[in-house]
Structures are given as structure tokens and as C-alpha cells.
Design a protein around this motif. Structure first.
Motif, PDB file in Angstrom:
ATOM      1  N   PHE A 126     -54.628  16.150   4.084  1.00 44.35           N
ATOM      2  CA  PHE A 126     -54.853  14.750   4.448  1.00 44.35           C
ATOM      3  C   PHE A 126     -55.851  14.085   3.506  1.00 44.35           C
ATOM      4  N   HIS A 127     -55.876  14.527   2.249  1.00 43.65           N
ATOM      5  CA  HIS A 127     -56.812  13.952   1.281  1.00 43.65           C
ATOM      6  C   HIS A 127     -56.444  12.521   0.893  1.00 43.65           C
ATOM      7  N   ASP A 128     -55.161  12.197   1.001  1.00 40.35           N
ATOM      8  CA  ASP A 128     -54.652  10.886   0.588  1.00 40.35           C
ATOM      9  C   ASP A 128     -54.600   9.966   1.814  1.00 40.35           C
ATOM     10  N   ILE A 129     -55.565   9.081   1.932  1.00 43.65           N
ATOM     11  CA  ILE A 129     -55.670   8.230   3.116  1.00 43.65           C
ATOM     12  C   ILE A 129     -54.425   7.371   3.306  1.00 43.65           C
ATOM     13  N   ASP A 130     -53.928   6.753   2.252  1.00 40.84           N
ATOM     14  CA  ASP A 130     -52.772   5.868   2.381  1.00 40.84           C
ATOM     15  C   ASP A 130     -51.545   6.627   2.876  1.00 40.84           C
ATOM     16  N   ARG A 131     -51.367   7.826   2.367  1.00 42.76           N
ATOM     17  CA  ARG A 131     -50.220   8.634   2.809  1.00 42.76           C
ATOM     18  C   ARG A 131     -50.321   8.937   4.301  1.00 42.76           C
ATOM     19  N   VAL A 132     -51.502   9.331   4.761  1.00 44.02           N
ATOM     20  CA  VAL A 132     -51.670   9.731   6.159  1.00 44.02           C
ATOM     21  C   VAL A 132     -51.533   8.526   7.089  1.00 44.02           C
ATOM     22  N   THR A 133     -52.119   7.404   6.731  1.00 45.07           N
ATOM     23  CA  THR A 133     -51.983   6.233   7.591  1.00 45.07           C
ATOM     24  C   THR A 133     -50.525   5.773   7.666  1.00 45.07           C
ATOM     25  N   GLY A 134     -49.778   5.993   6.586  1.00 46.22           N
ATOM     26  CA  GLY A 134     -48.357   5.690   6.627  1.00 46.22           C
ATOM     27  C   GLY A 134     -47.617   6.576   7.614  1.00 46.22           C
ATOM     28  N   LEU A 135     -47.980   7.841   7.667  1.00 50.12           N
ATOM     29  CA  LEU A 135     -47.376   8.764   8.628  1.00 50.12           C
ATOM     30  C   LEU A 135     -47.758   8.381  10.060  1.00 50.12           C
ATOM     31  N   MET A 136     -48.991   7.948  10.239  1.00 47.74           N
ATOM     32  CA  MET A 136     -49.436   7.523  11.565  1.00 47.74           C
ATOM     33  C   MET A 136     -48.654   6.304  12.033  1.00 47.74           C
ATOM     34  N   ALA A 137     -48.434   5.361  11.121  1.00 47.79           N
ATOM     35  CA  ALA A 137     -47.653   4.173  11.469  1.00 47.79           C
ATOM     36  C   ALA A 137     -46.217   4.546  11.817  1.00 47.79           C
ATOM     37  N   LYS A 138     -45.662   5.478  11.062  1.00 42.14           N
ATOM     38  CA  LYS A 138     -44.286   5.923  11.315  1.00 42.14           C
ATOM     39  C   LYS A 138     -44.156   6.562  12.695  1.00 42.14           C
ATOM     40  N   ALA A 139     -45.250   7.179  13.171  1.00 40.91           N
ATOM     41  CA  ALA A 139     -45.252   7.814  14.495  1.00 40.91           C
ATOM     42  C   ALA A 139     -45.444   6.809  15.616  1.00 40.91           C
ATOM     43  N   GLY A 140     -45.632   5.524  15.266  1.00 38.70           N
ATOM     44  CA  GLY A 140     -45.749   4.493  16.282  1.00 38.70           C
ATOM     45  C   GLY A 140     -47.157   4.220  16.756  1.00 38.70           C
ATOM     46  N   LEU A 141     -48.159   4.730  16.053  1.00 36.67           N
ATOM     47  CA  LEU A 141     -49.544   4.485  16.440  1.00 36.67           C
ATOM     48  C   LEU A 141     -49.955   3.057  16.087  1.00 36.67           C
ATOM     49  N   ALA A 142     -50.930   2.544  16.795  1.00 40.36           N
ATOM     50  CA  ALA A 142     -51.380   1.162  16.605  1.00 40.36           C
ATOM     51  C   ALA A 142     -52.856   1.140  16.208  1.00 40.36           C
ATOM     52  N   ASP A 143     -53.294  -0.008  15.687  1.00 47.00           N
ATOM     53  CA  ASP A 143     -54.704  -0.214  15.330  1.00 47.00           C
ATOM     54  C   ASP A 143     -55.230   0.910  14.436  1.00 47.00           C
ATOM     55  N   ILE A 144     -54.461   1.254  13.421  1.00 42.46           N
ATOM     56  CA  ILE A 144     -54.808   2.370  12.545  1.00 42.46           C
ATOM     57  C   ILE A 144     -55.944   1.969  11.608  1.00 42.46           C
ATOM     58  N   GLU A 145     -56.955   2.811  11.540  1.00 46.63           N
ATOM     59  CA  GLU A 145     -58.073   2.619  10.633  1.00 46.63           C
ATOM     60  C   GLU A 145     -58.387   3.949   9.955  1.00 46.63           C
ATOM     61  N   ALA A 146     -58.844   3.872   8.720  1.00 45.10           N
ATOM     62  CA  ALA A 146     -59.235   5.093   8.007  1.00 45.10           C
ATOM     63  C   ALA A 146     -60.253   4.742   6.941  1.00 45.10           C
ATOM     64  N   ARG A 147     -61.202   5.630   6.751  1.00 46.99           N
ATOM     65  CA  ARG A 147     -62.197   5.421   5.703  1.00 46.99           C
ATOM     66  C   ARG A 147     -62.744   6.769   5.260  1.00 46.99           C
TER      67      ARG A 147
END
Length: 285
Positions: A188-209
Motif C-alpha cells: 500500500f505504498h502508492d496512496i493513489d492506487r489504494v484510494t482507487g481500490l477503496m473507491a471501487k469497493a464503494g467506500l465514501a469520504d476517502i482520505e489518505a495522507r
């Protein structure tokens, strides 16, 4: 369990490498304590909440969560390693608001809409299907419930990995290259990749830093170099090449020399970049 996650269960539950986490329990807990502090600060747990801890290991985070939610709350720690859970239960003896379960969080039929929050310290990077895992864990959350998890950031920001790896490969040679996005510590080193997977899973209000902090391995330079040699990349290289005691000693000395710039007043403060992810289960789910 799926075949890939079964491999993870074998590694963390039976292999000599996985069992080292039991051997070095206190040193690991001390080293990663700043990550737990970061995780719980961002999770902002409240008294009375019901919390799910994914990849709970020996229970460090589960216990901290149980204290945060108090006697009216509840903390459930989930892991795929029976030995880890046995130790976590020992450590939680007498606490009435803690429970542990042997389960693969990617497929486990958790009680639906049962938890206010999900947390994880380094427990989310090992699934064979991340989207399926995110979606399954989200079903355990109440609508609007929040997940907060910490993962390792890029290799360049984490000498915990690259210093032992360099010392070991300089001594013994390179291991076969692997996909850094494959299940593993740095997946999970690549934040953009992981947040994309989270969005694909239907999660909301995604934040990462990405957060920079210092790991705090105990025992000064000697303790830190020994721990870094016996766990993680150096240990894997030693096992792959069937390294000798002399190889281990040479690698440990090289690690010690590389860690010297991080010593302050006899303590090793090892820089780390930690990716902190948060999201909510959609309220309409």
C-alpha cells in the motif's frame, strides 16, 4: 480462505519467520508504538464504540482500542495466526470488553452493521483481493462507520526496510524481484492506487495522507541493529541464501553502521513514512 490468503496464514501462523514476531514481541511493540499513537489519534475512538481491529497480531492495537472505548464499548481483534491470537488472549486476560477471532477478513461473514469503527496497524496489505476485502470489512460497519488503517509508505522513506535489505544483499546477493504491489508489507505504498481500490469497493469520504514519524526500537544501536537483522528483509535474504552465523553477524554490523546517523542520546530514532487511510461505509448502504 482463498489460496493466496491461505499462504499468508501459513506464513504468519507456522513459519519460523512469522513466529519471530512472538520471540521479539516487546521489541516490536516498542518500535511501532508511534504508529499506534498516530493510528488512534486519527481514529478518534469514543467511549461506548464497538471497534474491529484487522490483522491484530499480538493485540497491541486491540488492547489500546479497548481502553479507548472503555467498559461500555467493545474491541474485536481478527487475525489469521492462531499463535498470535493465543498470545493476544493471554495479554487481554481479565478485560471484559475484548474478544479475538481467527478469520480471513477478506471473506469472513462478520455480523453486519455491528461495528462503529475499524482500525488496523499494518494489517491490511496482505489480501489477495483488496477490493473484496474492503467491501467485506465495510459490511461489518454501521452506515457511516469509519475505517482507519496505517500502512508502510514508499521504500525510500522507510530505512526500516531499505537499510537491512541493502546490508543483506551486499553480503549475499539479490533475491528474485517481486511486484511491490503484490500482497506484502509495502503493498500500500502508492496512496493513489489504494484510494482507487477503496473507491471501487464503494467506500465514501476517502482520505489518505503520508505521515513522517520516528520508529523507536529499544536497546540503543545494538538492539536496533539486532532486531532489524532478525526480522524483515535481512531475515528473508538470510533464509533464502541459507546464510551462516558469520553472514548474520556481518549484516548486523553493516546495519549498525548505517543506523548511526539516527542515534540521539543513546536512542535510535528511525525515520518512517506511514500512509494513513480513512474512509466511511456509505450511509445509504
Amino acid at each position: 480462505m482463498t489460496a493466496t490468503n491461505q499462504d499468508q496464514a501459513e506464513y504468519w501462523g507456522k513459519s519460523a519467520s512469522g513466529m519471530k514476531w512472538l520471540t521479539f514481541e516487546e521489541q516490536i511493540a516498542a518500535s511501532f508504538a508511534p504508529v499506534v499513537d498516530l493510528l488512534l489519534d486519527r481514529a478518534a475512538l469514543e467511549p461506548g464504540q464497538r471497534v474491529l481491529d484487522i490483522g491484530c497480531g499480538l493485540g497491541d492495537v486491540t488492547l489500546a482500542a479497548a481502553r479507548a472505548v472503555g467498559p461500555t464499548g467493545h474491541a474485536l481483534g481478527v487475525d489469521i495466526s492462531t499463535p498470535f491470537l493465543d498470545r493476544a488472549r493471554q495479554r487481554s486476560s481479565g478485560m471484559g470488553n475484548v474478544e479475538y477471532a481467527l478469520a480471513d477478513a477478506q471473506t469472513e461473514p462478520f455480523a453486519p452493521a455491528d461495528r462503529d469503527a475499524m482500525i488496523s496497524r499494518f494489517g491490511m496489505m496482505f489480501f489477495s483481493d483488496n477490493v473484496a476485502a474492503f467491501a467485506n470489512i465495510a459490511r461489518a460497519l454501521k452506515p457511516g462507520g469509519r475505517m482507519t488503517f496505517a500502512a508502510w509508505g514508499p521504500l525510500a522513506g522507510n530505512p526500516w526496510f531499505y537499510i537491512p535489505h541493502r546490508a543483506a544483499t551486499d553480503r549475499l546477493g539479490q533475491m528474485p524481484k517481486v511486484d511491490r504491489n503484490a500482497p506484502g508489507p509495502l503493498a500500500f505504498h502508492d496512496i493513489d492506487r489504494v484510494t482507487g481500490l477503496m473507491a471501487k469497493a464503494g467506500l465514501a469520504d476517502i482520505e489518505a495522507r503520508a505521515s513522517d514519524l520516528n520508529l523507536t526500537p529499544p536497546g540503543g544501536l545494538t538492539g536496533a541493529s539486532a532486531l532489524c537483522t532478525r526480522l524483515g528483509p535481512a531475515a528473508r535474504v538470510l533464509a533464502h541464501f541459507d546464510g551462516s552465523e558469520a553472514d548474520e553477524a556481518a549484516i548486523r554490523d553493516a546495519v549498525s553502521a548505517a543506523l548511526e546517523p539516527y542515534v540521539e542520546d543513546g536512542r535510535v530514532l528511525m525515520p518512517a513514512t506511514i500512509n494513513l487511510f480513512q474512509a466511511r461505509r456509505a450511509r445509504t448502504a
